[in-house]
Motif scaffolding. Structure first.
Motif, mmCIF file in Angstrom:
data_model
loop_
_atom_site.group_PDB
_atom_site.id
_atom_site.type_symbol
_atom_site.label_atom_id
_atom_site.label_comp_id
_atom_site.label_asym_id
_atom_site.label_seq_id
_atom_site.Cartn_x
_atom_site.Cartn_y
_atom_site.Cartn_z
ATOM 1 N N ASP A 55 0.855 -1.180 0.000
ATOM 2 C CA ASP A 55 0.000 0.000 0.000
ATOM 3 C C ASP A 55 0.899 1.242 0.000
ATOM 4 O OD1 ASP A 55 -1.834 1.989 0.318
ATOM 5 O OD2 ASP A 55 -2.599 1.326 2.259
ATOM 6 N N ASN A 78 -0.724 -1.815 -9.300
ATOM 7 C CA ASN A 78 -1.150 -1.511 -7.939
ATOM 8 C C ASN A 78 -1.823 -0.128 -7.928
ATOM 9 O OD1 ASN A 78 -1.201 -0.629 -5.195
ATOM 10 N ND2 ASN A 78 0.422 -2.079 -4.689
ATOM 11 N N THR A 80 -2.742 1.770 -5.609
ATOM 12 C CA THR A 80 -2.265 2.741 -4.612
ATOM 13 C C THR A 80 -0.967 3.402 -5.028
ATOM 14 O OG1 THR A 80 -0.924 1.195 -3.291
ATOM 15 C CG2 THR A 80 -3.299 1.297 -2.811
#
Length: 309
Positions: A55, A78, A80
């Motif tokens: 994250d 991803n 994030t």
């Protein structure tokens, strides 16, 4: 003071700590390198996609994520990750790939296996062709593909290269697009796969592609396992249309002990060693890239999120 977070498996920390510190000092950077910076203090992340950091949202100051691996398929999507992502492009990765590809192309070209493995009292007198008469096709003309293609061309092999976008590389006949892909397959006495893994390259070498290669063609895959349709390759090997496959990467790694590749007489398995990141040269590249960014020049080798590499 620049805060750099080292986000990789714990076992990598002793390998990289000193080389990174030395490279930062050599580049004139004052860096606080740690595995445990508070996220909101981090300026850069030295990153392995199998680390615990998944994250990226808390890293609000982060100016860039510098990947330790050449491949970015495990991080590029991803959601994030809004920070710039830089691929690892360095001398060690490139030279390692050149050596693996060149060594195995020469091994297949010269028919070395028959002599190394065939110590059975048979005096084999088959003479291989010269390199000028053995066509090599490189699929993927990024930094690694271009370097390997030029190394093989310097040994006299006629080298055709294929990529999705147009390229112009000395010593290589560069093709692109669907028609170029077909021509490169037809010219592949030896095929070397060096494409990145993306949705477009997953299963790129399938039954149809293998059928377009010359009968008796040989295949090397140091790219990513899912680029090949395993069932299609095994069928092509069984039929004899493909004479040999040397595979360094697989859909599941380590390759399961009961996988058919292990026992197949026309397959050579190597354990994902074609080109690995080496701490000394990778650290130098990371330090140079951060120094560029600090000097206002920006990071290089940035990943295009749309293309996935």
């Amino acid at each position: 003071m620049i805060n750099v977070l080292f986000a990789a498996r714990e076992a990598r920390w002793p390998e990289y700590q000193i080389p990174l510190q030395q490279a930062f000092a050599k580049a004139g950077l004052t860096v606080n390198l740690s595995q445990n910076h508070p996220p909101d203090t981090v300026d850069y992340i030295v990153y392995a996609p199998n680390s615990d950091v998944q994250d990226f949202a808390p890293y609000t100051k982060c100016r860039g994520v510098l990947n330790l691996w050449a491949g970015v398929e495990d991080v590029v999507h991803n959601e994030t990750l809004t920070q710039p992502l830089a691929r690892m492009v360095d001398y060690g990765l490139t030279q390692g790939m050149i050596e693996w590809v060149t060594g195995h192309v020469l091994r297949l070209h010269l028919g070395m296996d028959a002599h190394i493995l065939g110590q059975d009292g048979v005096w084999r007198t088959d003479t291989p062709p010269l390199s000028k008469d053995r066509r090599v096709s490189i699929f993927g003309l990024g930094a690694l593909g271009a370097a390997c293609g030029q190394a093989l061309a310097s040994l006299g092999f006629p080298v055709t290269g294929w990529s999705r976008s147009p390229k112009d590389i000395a010593g290589i006949t560069c093709l692109n697009g669907d028609k170029g892909f077909q021509v490169a397959l037809e010219a592949a006495d030896i095929a070397v796969l060096l494409v990145p893994l993306t949705p477009q390259t997953t299963g790129l070498i399938n039954a149809a592609a293998l059928a377009q290669m010359p009968k008796g063609a040989m295949l090397l895959n140091p790219a990513r396992g899912p680029v090949i349709d395993d069932e299609a390759l095994l069928a092509a090997l069984e039929s004899g249309h493909i004479a040999q496959a040397t595979l360094d990467v697989f859909a599941v790694e380590p390759l399961p002990a009961d996988h058919p590749y292990w026992a197949h007489p026309a397959v050579t398995v190597t354990p994902h060693i074609a080109s690995t990141t080496r701490a000394d040269t990778a650290s130098e590249m990371i330090a140079k890239n951060i120094a560029r960014d600090q000097n206002g020049q920006g990071l290089i080798h940035l990943v295009d999120r749309t293309s996935g590499y």
